[in-house]
Motif scaffolding. Structure first.
Motif, PDB file in Angstrom:
ATOM      1  N   VAL A 258       0.857  -1.191   0.000  1.00  0.00           N
ATOM      2  CA  VAL A 258       0.000   0.000   0.000  1.00  0.00           C
ATOM      3  C   VAL A 258       0.891   1.239   0.000  1.00  0.00           C
ATOM      4  N   TYR A 259       0.573   2.198  -0.872  1.00  0.00           N
ATOM      5  CA  TYR A 259       1.389   3.398  -1.020  1.00  0.00           C
ATOM      6  C   TYR A 259       0.609   4.642  -0.574  1.00  0.00           C
ATOM      7  N   SER A 260       1.375   5.713  -0.412  1.00  0.00           N
ATOM      8  CA  SER A 260       0.831   6.965   0.144  1.00  0.00           C
ATOM      9  C   SER A 260      -0.442   7.412  -0.563  1.00  0.00           C
ATOM     10  N   ASP A 261      -0.398   7.442  -1.897  1.00  0.00           N
ATOM     11  CA  ASP A 261      -1.504   8.078  -2.630  1.00  0.00           C
ATOM     12  C   ASP A 261      -2.770   7.247  -2.693  1.00  0.00           C
ATOM     13  N   GLU A 262      -2.776   6.031  -2.136  1.00  0.00           N
ATOM     14  CA  GLU A 262      -4.016   5.259  -2.100  1.00  0.00           C
ATOM     15  C   GLU A 262      -5.014   5.840  -1.104  1.00  0.00           C
ATOM     16  N   ARG A 263      -4.577   6.801  -0.287  1.00  0.00           N
ATOM     17  CA  ARG A 263      -5.487   7.465   0.650  1.00  0.00           C
ATOM     18  C   ARG A 263      -5.937   8.838   0.142  1.00  0.00           C
ATOM     19  N   ASN A 264      -5.575   9.200  -1.083  1.00  0.00           N
ATOM     20  CA  ASN A 264      -6.016  10.482  -1.633  1.00  0.00           C
ATOM     21  C   ASN A 264      -7.538  10.592  -1.585  1.00  0.00           C
ATOM     22  N   ALA A 265      -8.014  11.809  -1.382  1.00  0.00           N
ATOM     23  CA  ALA A 265      -9.459  11.995  -1.191  1.00  0.00           C
ATOM     24  C   ALA A 265      -9.948  13.259  -1.885  1.00  0.00           C
ATOM     25  N   ARG A 266     -11.196  13.179  -2.368  1.00  0.00           N
ATOM     26  CA  ARG A 266     -11.899  14.367  -2.868  1.00  0.00           C
ATOM     27  C   ARG A 266     -13.224  14.458  -2.135  1.00  0.00           C
ATOM     28  N   SER A 267     -13.484  15.628  -1.554  1.00  0.00           N
ATOM     29  CA  SER A 267     -14.694  15.811  -0.745  1.00  0.00           C
ATOM     30  C   SER A 267     -15.511  16.975  -1.273  1.00  0.00           C
ATOM     31  N   GLN A 268     -16.823  16.819  -1.175  1.00  0.00           N
ATOM     32  CA  GLN A 268     -17.743  17.898  -1.517  1.00  0.00           C
ATOM     33  C   GLN A 268     -18.641  18.167  -0.314  1.00  0.00           C
ATOM     34  N   TYR A 269     -18.789  19.442   0.015  1.00  0.00           N
ATOM     35  CA  TYR A 269     -19.560  19.865   1.180  1.00  0.00           C
ATOM     36  C   TYR A 269     -20.713  20.758   0.732  1.00  0.00           C
ATOM     37  N   GLY A 270     -21.829  20.602   1.385  1.00  0.00           N
ATOM     38  CA  GLY A 270     -22.918  21.557   1.297  1.00  0.00           C
ATOM     39  C   GLY A 270     -23.298  21.969   2.709  1.00  0.00           C
ATOM     40  N   TYR A 271     -23.504  23.258   2.936  1.00  0.00           N
ATOM     41  CA  TYR A 271     -23.771  23.716   4.297  1.00  0.00           C
ATOM     42  C   TYR A 271     -24.592  25.004   4.281  1.00  0.00           C
ATOM     43  N   VAL A 272     -25.214  25.257   5.399  1.00  0.00           N
ATOM     44  CA  VAL A 272     -25.905  26.521   5.655  1.00  0.00           C
ATOM     45  C   VAL A 272     -25.365  27.068   6.965  1.00  0.00           C
ATOM     46  N   GLY A 273     -25.572  28.350   7.185  1.00  0.00           N
ATOM     47  CA  GLY A 273     -25.050  28.920   8.419  1.00  0.00           C
ATOM     48  C   GLY A 273     -25.604  30.293   8.695  1.00  0.00           C
ATOM     49  N   GLY A 289     -23.722  21.131   7.912  1.00  0.00           N
ATOM     50  CA  GLY A 289     -24.063  20.517   6.641  1.00  0.00           C
ATOM     51  C   GLY A 289     -23.563  19.093   6.558  1.00  0.00           C
ATOM     52  N   ALA A 290     -23.291  18.652   5.340  1.00  0.00           N
ATOM     53  CA  ALA A 290     -22.884  17.271   5.097  1.00  0.00           C
ATOM     54  C   ALA A 290     -21.704  17.241   4.145  1.00  0.00           C
ATOM     55  N   ARG A 291     -20.960  16.127   4.202  1.00  0.00           N
ATOM     56  CA  ARG A 291     -19.773  15.933   3.372  1.00  0.00           C
ATOM     57  C   ARG A 291     -19.821  14.553   2.718  1.00  0.00           C
ATOM     58  N   PHE A 292     -19.468  14.505   1.442  1.00  0.00           N
ATOM     59  CA  PHE A 292     -19.284  13.228   0.747  1.00  0.00           C
ATOM     60  C   PHE A 292     -17.840  13.155   0.285  1.00  0.00           C
ATOM     61  N   THR A 293     -17.137  12.052   0.616  1.00  0.00           N
ATOM     62  CA  THR A 293     -15.721  11.893   0.293  1.00  0.00           C
ATOM     63  C   THR A 293     -15.517  10.675  -0.581  1.00  0.00           C
ATOM     64  N   SER A 294     -14.786  10.880  -1.674  1.00  0.00           N
ATOM     65  CA  SER A 294     -14.433   9.801  -2.591  1.00  0.00           C
ATOM     66  C   SER A 294     -12.930   9.549  -2.512  1.00  0.00           C
ATOM     67  N   TYR A 295     -12.556   8.303  -2.210  1.00  0.00           N
ATOM     68  CA  TYR A 295     -11.148   7.896  -2.192  1.00  0.00           C
ATOM     69  C   TYR A 295     -10.854   7.231  -3.534  1.00  0.00           C
ATOM     70  N   TYR A 296     -10.516   8.048  -4.503  1.00  0.00           N
ATOM     71  CA  TYR A 296     -10.514   7.622  -5.888  1.00  0.00           C
ATOM     72  C   TYR A 296      -9.369   6.677  -6.230  1.00  0.00           C
TER      73      TYR A 296
END
Length: 438
Positions: A258-273, A289-296
């Motif tokens: 397992v190498y470093s970049d296998e944990r790379n992540a992209r997240s999208q957030y939607g929020y109100v405040g 709000g909420a967050r969705f994270t993809s470990y691509y």
């Protein structure tokens, strides 16, 4: 116009406000465009290496001293304000810390900020903070810790942010921002003398480049109340380019690295405040709000969804006396790694952080401050899934200002880490010192 520049100088970067709060306000109080100061402290640290007392070989205490000069500049102009500063520290230990080549540590801290008002409706602010150091509280880029260990060497952290604010109508404005955090650790050895993998290095596990872009719509419902609807995109890239571990899929099958970049992540957030000025001395802010994270890069498909929250409150109850408190919940980088035979990896930690700080002017010359923080980090993925690290921090300080340019202080810091996956320890530090400025 100067009022406009001053008002945007400390604007947080939308949903990245905790990181922006890290950067110091570098304005001077003497009327000069520059200030020079120097601090001399003596200290005692009962756990220099931040290891458990159950490991007597590496649990070590030490007395020592610290010398810390600093230089700050501030240039306020009609539509533009520029500030920058540098702080150097040399800390000498009577007992050399583990993994140190010498009995001393050196740290460097650079801060810079620029604000500019193009007009009454359009403003921009930019700031950067760069540090080289060893202590976890020095290397963090916000209120949340990614590691609780002291790490020897010239470890680097850089945080930069830029924000553009546009007043579209008297009630409605738009804020667009970008923030970038870089971590680079000195420890990069993960093999033995024959080139065989032994264990992950901090470089392989925690070298990171984190990008955050946010877009907020802000509507002023009342003179003291502003509502916010926002979106944030975050990309976390692990840049160590090293093996950090591995697993056997089944008995007799080859080992999977397992190498470093296998944990790379992209997240999208939607929020109100909401941002609320309850009164001139009491302000608050809330995001949820909420967050969705993809470990691509992760073949096990461990995509994950979770809540997001940030809240802060400031109460200035007397001149030079205030109370600040806050809370945040988000994912943070993981300083521990594990893997299951199915290739399920420890990818991050869900961190809930609560903090409060109080500064009080006890007498015209005597000031006291208290800082307290609690962080609960729950690991996601791997054999550590669901396990926690709990971190407690308390800081006490008394400062006596003999003159505006000379002061003395005494302080105490307590740290406690209760970990289900790695090192559990407590640490007590006391210090006494003097500061002179010109």
């Amino acid at each position: 116009m100067k009022r406009i520049v001053a008002s945007i100088g400390l604007v947080a970067v939308g949903a990245s406000g905790l990181q922006a709060a890290l950067l110091q306000d570098l304005t001077t109080e003497s009327g000069k465009p520059w200030t020079v100061s120097a601090t001399l402290r003596g200290f005692y640290d009962d756990n220099v290496n931040t290891f458990s007392k159950d490991v007597p070989v590496t649990h070590r205490d030490s007395t020592g001293f610290e010398v810390s000069p600093s230089l700050q500049f501030s240039f306020p102009m009609e539509q533009t304000s520029i500030t920058f500063g540098y702080v150097y520290s040399l800390k000498y230990y009577q007992n050399k810390p583990e993994f140190n080549a010498d009995n001393y540590d050196q740290t460097h801290e650079f801060n810079a900020a620029l604000t500019h008002a193009f007009s009454e409706r359009y403003q921009v602010s930019a700031r950067d903070s760069f540090v080289i150091g060893q202590e976890p509280d020095f290397l963090r880029a916000g209120n949340t810790y990614t590691t609780f260990q002291r790490i020897s060497g010239d470890n680097m952290r850089n945080y930069g942010a830029i924000t553009l604010a546009a007043q579209m109508t008297p009630e409605f404005s738009v804020e667009l921002g970008y923030a970038n955090t870089l971590y680079s650790y000195a420890d990069n050895v993960n093999t033995d003398s024959n080139g065989n993998f032994t264990q992950y290095s901090y470089t392989g596990l925690m070298d990171e480049l984190d990008h955050v872009v946010h877009l907020d719509g802000r509507y002023q419902f009342a003179p003291q109340t502003t509502g916010i609807v926002g979106y944030q995109f975050r990309e976390t890239d692990y840049t160590g380019d090293q093996q950090i571990g591995g697993y056997y899929p089944a008995l007799g099958q080859p080992f999977v690295k397992v190498y470093s970049d296998e944990r790379n992540a992209r997240s999208q957030y939607g929020y109100v405040g909401i941002d609320q000025n309850f009164r001139p001395d009491l302000t608050g802010s809330l995001r949820g709000g909420a967050r969705f994270t993809s470990y691509y890069n992760n073949p096990a498909g461990q995509d994950d969804t979770g809540p997001y929250a940030m809240a802060s409150l400031r109460y200035t109850y007397l001149p030079e006396s205030y109370l600040e408190a806050g809370f945040s919940y988000d994912y943070s980088a993981s300083s521990a790694f594990s893997a299951t035979s199915a290739g399920n990896l420890t990818l991050n930690a869900e961190s809930a952080t609560v903090y409060a700080s109080l500064k009080h002017r006890i007498t015209p010359k005597l000031y006291g401050s208290i800082l307290a923080q609690f962080q609960n980090s729950t690991y996601y993925g791997g054999t550590y899934d669901g396990k926690t690290d709990k971190y407690y921090l308390v800081g006490l300080n008394l400062q006596y200002r003999f003159t505006p340019n000379f002061s003395a202080e005494v302080g105490y810091n307590y740290d406690n880490v209760n970990s289900e996956v790695s090192n559990t320890y407590d640490r007590n530090r006391i210090y006494v010192g003097v500061t002179g400025s010109y």
